[in-house]
Design an enzyme around this catalytic site. Structure first.
Site, PDB file in Angstrom:
ATOM      1  N   GLU A 264       0.906  -1.120   0.002  1.00 19.90           N
ATOM      2  CA  GLU A 264       0.028  -0.184   0.039  1.00 19.90           C
ATOM      3  C   GLU A 264       0.994   1.165  -0.143  1.00 19.90           C
ATOM      4  OE1 GLU A 264      -2.425  -0.145   3.237  1.00 19.90           O
ATOM      5  OE2 GLU A 264      -3.422  -2.214   2.380  1.00 19.90           O
ATOM      6  N   PRO A 265       0.392   2.389  -0.264  1.00 18.39           N
ATOM      7  CA  PRO A 265       1.161   3.689  -0.183  1.00 18.39           C
ATOM      8  C   PRO A 265       1.802   3.759   1.187  1.00 18.39           C
ATOM      9  CG  PRO A 265      -1.114   4.069  -1.178  1.00 18.39           C
ATOM     10  CD  PRO A 265      -1.034   2.681  -0.863  1.00 18.39           C
TER      11      PRO A 265
ATOM     12  N   THR B  53       2.211  -5.874  -9.639  1.00 21.51           N
ATOM     13  CA  THR B  53       2.379  -6.595 -10.844  1.00 21.51           C
ATOM     14  C   THR B  53       1.000  -7.104 -11.484  1.00 21.51           C
ATOM     15  OG1 THR B  53       4.775  -7.044 -10.037  1.00 21.51           O
ATOM     16  CG2 THR B  53       4.018  -8.143 -11.968  1.00 21.51           C
TER      17      THR B  53
ATOM     18  N   ARG C  10      36.812  -5.552 -30.172  1.00 22.00           N
ATOM     19  CA  ARG C  10      37.017  -4.091 -30.292  1.00 22.00           C
ATOM     20  C   ARG C  10      38.321  -3.586 -29.871  1.00 22.00           C
ATOM     21  NH1 ARG C  10      35.105   0.598 -31.869  1.00 22.00           N
ATOM     22  NH2 ARG C  10      35.593   2.297 -30.372  1.00 22.00           N
TER      23      ARG C  10
ATOM     24  N   ILE D 253      32.143  -2.182 -20.349  1.00 22.05           N
ATOM     25  CA  ILE D 253      33.011  -2.920 -21.368  1.00 22.05           C
ATOM     26  C   ILE D 253      32.576  -2.545 -22.664  1.00 22.05           C
ATOM     27  CG2 ILE D 253      33.651  -5.006 -22.254  1.00 22.05           C
ATOM     28  CD1 ILE D 253      33.838  -6.136 -19.460  1.00 22.05           C
TER      29      ILE D 253
ATOM     30  N   GLU E  20       9.814  -7.767  -3.631  1.00 19.30           N
ATOM     31  CA  GLU E  20       9.759  -8.975  -2.827  1.00 19.30           C
ATOM     32  C   GLU E  20      11.023  -9.097  -1.782  1.00 19.30           C
ATOM     33  OE1 GLU E  20       8.991 -12.460  -4.912  1.00 19.30           O
ATOM     34  OE2 GLU E  20       7.820 -11.548  -6.404  1.00 19.30           O
TER      35      GLU E  20
HETATM   36  C1  FAD Z   1       7.906  -2.825 -10.190  1.00 21.56           C
HETATM   37  C2  FAD Z   1       7.384  -3.290  -8.992  1.00 21.56           C
HETATM   38  C3  FAD Z   1       6.428  -4.666  -8.730  1.00 21.56           C
HETATM   39  C4  FAD Z   1       5.965  -4.776  -7.700  1.00 21.56           C
HETATM   40  N1  FAD Z   1       4.996  -5.939  -7.403  1.00 21.56           N
HETATM   41  C5  FAD Z   1       4.337  -5.922  -6.269  1.00 21.56           C
HETATM   42  C6  FAD Z   1       3.399  -7.133  -6.162  1.00 21.56           C
HETATM   43  O1  FAD Z   1       2.903  -7.669  -7.117  1.00 21.56           O
HETATM   44  N2  FAD Z   1       2.464  -7.144  -5.430  1.00 21.56           N
HETATM   45  C7  FAD Z   1       3.020  -6.286  -4.015  1.00 21.56           C
HETATM   46  O2  FAD Z   1       1.905  -6.438  -2.950  1.00 21.56           O
HETATM   47  N3  FAD Z   1       3.712  -5.339  -3.966  1.00 21.56           N
HETATM   48  C8  FAD Z   1       4.614  -5.259  -5.178  1.00 21.56           C
HETATM   49  N4  FAD Z   1       5.507  -4.537  -5.310  1.00 21.56           N
HETATM   50  C9  FAD Z   1       5.981  -3.453  -4.138  1.00 21.56           C
HETATM   51  C10 FAD Z   1       7.233  -3.781  -3.281  1.00 21.56           C
HETATM   52  O3  FAD Z   1       7.266  -5.391  -2.849  1.00 21.56           O
HETATM   53  C11 FAD Z   1       7.902  -2.818  -2.448  1.00 21.56           C
HETATM   54  O4  FAD Z   1       8.095  -1.842  -3.209  1.00 21.56           O
HETATM   55  C12 FAD Z   1       8.795  -2.983  -1.451  1.00 21.56           C
HETATM   56  O5  FAD Z   1       8.592  -4.092  -0.644  1.00 21.56           O
HETATM   57  C13 FAD Z   1       9.304  -2.124  -0.848  1.00 21.56           C
HETATM   58  O6  FAD Z   1       8.193  -1.269  -0.034  1.00 21.56           O
HETATM   59  P1  FAD Z   1       8.440   0.475  -0.187  1.00 21.56           P
HETATM   60  O7  FAD Z   1       8.433   0.751  -1.732  1.00 21.56           O
HETATM   61  O8  FAD Z   1       7.235   0.998   0.244  1.00 21.56           O
HETATM   62  O9  FAD Z   1       9.536   0.935   0.204  1.00 21.56           O
HETATM   63  P2  FAD Z   1       9.705   1.350   1.655  1.00 21.56           P
HETATM   64  O10 FAD Z   1       9.431   0.388   2.566  1.00 21.56           O
HETATM   65  O11 FAD Z   1       9.266   2.721   2.098  1.00 21.56           O
HETATM   66  O12 FAD Z   1      11.314   1.325   1.885  1.00 21.56           O
HETATM   67  C14 FAD Z   1      12.202   2.679   1.497  1.00 21.56           C
HETATM   68  C15 FAD Z   1      13.526   2.319   1.754  1.00 21.56           C
HETATM   69  O13 FAD Z   1      13.852   2.126   3.321  1.00 21.56           O
HETATM   70  C16 FAD Z   1      14.286   1.008   3.450  1.00 21.56           C
HETATM   71  N5  FAD Z   1      13.884   0.344   4.630  1.00 21.56           N
HETATM   72  C17 FAD Z   1      12.507   0.138   5.073  1.00 21.56           C
HETATM   73  N6  FAD Z   1      12.416  -0.447   6.430  1.00 21.56           N
HETATM   74  C18 FAD Z   1      13.803  -0.493   6.602  1.00 21.56           C
HETATM   75  C19 FAD Z   1      14.232  -1.102   7.983  1.00 21.56           C
HETATM   76  N7  FAD Z   1      13.506  -1.245   8.878  1.00 21.56           N
HETATM   77  N8  FAD Z   1      15.702  -0.980   7.910  1.00 21.56           N
HETATM   78  C20 FAD Z   1      16.502  -0.420   7.018  1.00 21.56           C
HETATM   79  N9  FAD Z   1      15.982  -0.038   5.859  1.00 21.56           N
HETATM   80  C21 FAD Z   1      14.538  -0.019   5.762  1.00 21.56           C
HETATM   81  C22 FAD Z   1      13.848  -0.003   2.217  1.00 21.56           C
HETATM   82  O14 FAD Z   1      14.688  -0.930   2.069  1.00 21.56           O
HETATM   83  C23 FAD Z   1      14.120   1.079   1.025  1.00 21.56           C
HETATM   84  O15 FAD Z   1      15.458   1.302   0.918  1.00 21.56           O
HETATM   85  C24 FAD Z   1       6.280  -3.765  -6.369  1.00 21.56           C
HETATM   86  C25 FAD Z   1       7.113  -2.922  -6.438  1.00 21.56           C
HETATM   87  C26 FAD Z   1       7.803  -2.565  -7.656  1.00 21.56           C
HETATM   88  C27 FAD Z   1       8.620  -1.481  -7.732  1.00 21.56           C
END
Ligand code: FAD
Length: 389
Positions: A130-131, A161, A268, A337, A363
């Site tokens: 979720e957002p 996805t 190359r 490269i 994931e």
């Molecule tokens: C192309 C794409 C396809 C996707 N497909 C699916 C899907 O099919 N279904 C679905 O449900 N989701 C899907 N996702 C969502 C994806 O799983 C999430 O984007 C991912 O889990 C990260 O969550 P976030 O984007 O909210 O980042 P955030 O959770 O906000 O994280 C932001 C940053 O903070 C870091 N961070 C967060 N918590 C911590 C912590 N405790 N310690 C240290 N660092 C931390 C993260 O590693 C990241 O670098 C998809 C995302 C993308 C981009």
């Protein structure tokens, strides 16, 4: 310890290798050109035709149990197949697959969702993010409130996805606020016809996920997958299945990229000699080959543990983390490269460069994998000596 493949594993892998080189790779130029025009690389009909061709040789439902018409192959064989598919950037997958958690559906749900998904008549999507809740998936806010024999779902999902083409989604909603992820999250099978909507999200990749909106979407009580309140466990099971498969695919891409770069480096010439004779180039090739080999064993170890009923979570997180980090380093070196050509859209390298970046995010991000790995070690659930002890 025997680190060789069985005859059967070798045969299956060879078949896929041939299929990829004869049927998939020849499509690459067309796919690239279409993607540059913002069209689908492979149309649904073309994908289906390829899947049908593979099915004639028995390649259908790689991990789908035989009782559902699949091949019922184990994790190790599936990983080996995925490596071969990863050698092309064309988004091909064999037909006959379904979300692993759909197999725990009841008989009615199997008829309505699982079987049509296996047969390619229906498309699903998995919606937990979720957002306001990505890495912290326990914090989801989408709610489902019971009203007689129905549930009313409200909330927003994002980055889903396949969300723009799915006929139904596996949506996770809070059904008991007090319990939250510990017994208060439920998974619903929600048809698009029930009223949820999707909007494609433009990403740096060639295909975009979608945002899903649920506004008073009513689904019958019978649409609960598994038990009410036990959805979070299902979500973790779904996510867990990809942690060795995603890096397996990236591994195939890295093999191909290094092969392309070696060929380029031998042809190359600069300053009167092929760049392959320069130590700077050789070290990039050597480091990449070592990392590819290390990744191979991380992936295969995780898959082997799955097949042998061992707790594979540590190994899977390691494979996912290492695969994400190293695939990105390797594609960057191979682009280097190729010099300026690597940066152009004439070659698929920049495409892989953008696509592989995702592996460090979805994931379970790198940071979340590190968190899991460290926690397991610090709590004594895993050892730095690995599974051999
Ligand atoms: C192309 C794409 C396809 C996707 N497909 C699916 C899907 O099919 N279904 C679905 O449900 N989701 C899907 N996702 C969502 C994806 O799983 C999430 O984007 C991912 O889990 C990260 O969550 P976030 O984007 O909210 O980042 P955030 O959770 O906000 O994280 C932001 C940053 O903070 C870091 N961070 C967060 N918590 C911590 C912590 N405790 N310690 C240290 N660092 C931390 C993260 O590693 C990241 O670098 C998809 C995302 C993308 C981009």
């Amino acid at each position: 310890m025997d680190l060789t493949l069985t005859d059967e594993e070798r045969e299956v892998r060879e078949w896929v290798r041939t299929f990829v080189s004869k049927e998939i790779m020849p499509l690459e130029q067309t796919v690239l050109e279409r993607e540059r025009r913002h069209e689908r690389g492979l149309s649904f009909d073309e994908l289906k035709a390829l899947q049908d061709k593979a099915k004639e040789s028995g390649f259908f439902g790689v991990q789908t149990p035989e009782e559902y018409g699949g091949m019922g192959l184990g994790a190790l064989m599936s990983a080996l197949i995925e490596v071969e598919l990863g050698r092309s950037f064309v988004q091909f997958k064999f037909g006959g697959d379904a979300d692993n958690i759909l197999f725990s559906a009841n008989d009615e749900q199997k008829k309505e969702y699982l079987l049509p998904t296996i047969n390619g008549e229906k498309h699903s999507c998995f919606a937990i993010t979720e957002p306001g809740a990505g890495s912290d998936a326990r914090n989801i806010r989408t709610s489902a409130v019971r009203d007689g024999d129905e549930w009313v779902i409200n909330g927003e999902k994002t980055f889903i996805t396949g969300g723009d083409i799915a006929d139904f989604c596996l949506v996770f909603a809070v059904t008991d606020k007090e319990k939250g992820a510990d017994g208060g999250v439920t998974c619903f099978l929600a048809d698009r016809d029930a009223g949820w909507t999707s909007t494609t999200i433009d990403t740096m990749g060639e295909w975009g996920p979608a945002a899903l909106s649920f506004q008073d979407v009513r689904v019958p009580h019978s649409s609960i997958l598994g038990e009410e309140g036990r959805g979070f466990e299902l979500a973790m099971k779904w996510i867990g299945k990809g942690r060795y498969m995603l890096p397996a695919r990236a591994l195939g891409a890295c093999e191909r990229l290094v092969e392309m770069a070696m060929e380029h480096a031998q042809n190359r010439e600069t300053f009167g000699a092929p760049i392959a004779t320069r130590q700077a180039i050789q070290w990039m090739v050597a480091d990449s080959a070592v990392e590819i080999e290390a990744l191979r064993w991380l992936v295969l170890t995780a898959a082997w543990q799955v097949d042998n009923g061992r707790d594979s979570r540590q190994a899977q997180s390691m494979a996912k983390l290492y695969g994400g980090v190293k695939a990105n380093e390797i594609v960057d070196r191979m682009l280097q490269i190729h010099g300026g050509m690597g940066y152009t859209r004439e070659l698929p390298i920049e495409r892989w460069y953008r696509e592989l970046r995702l592996l460090r995010i979805y994931e379970g991000t790198d940071e979340i994998q590190r968190r899991t790995i460290a926690r397991n070690l610090l709590a004594g659930h895993a050892s730095v000596r690995g599974h051999l002890g």
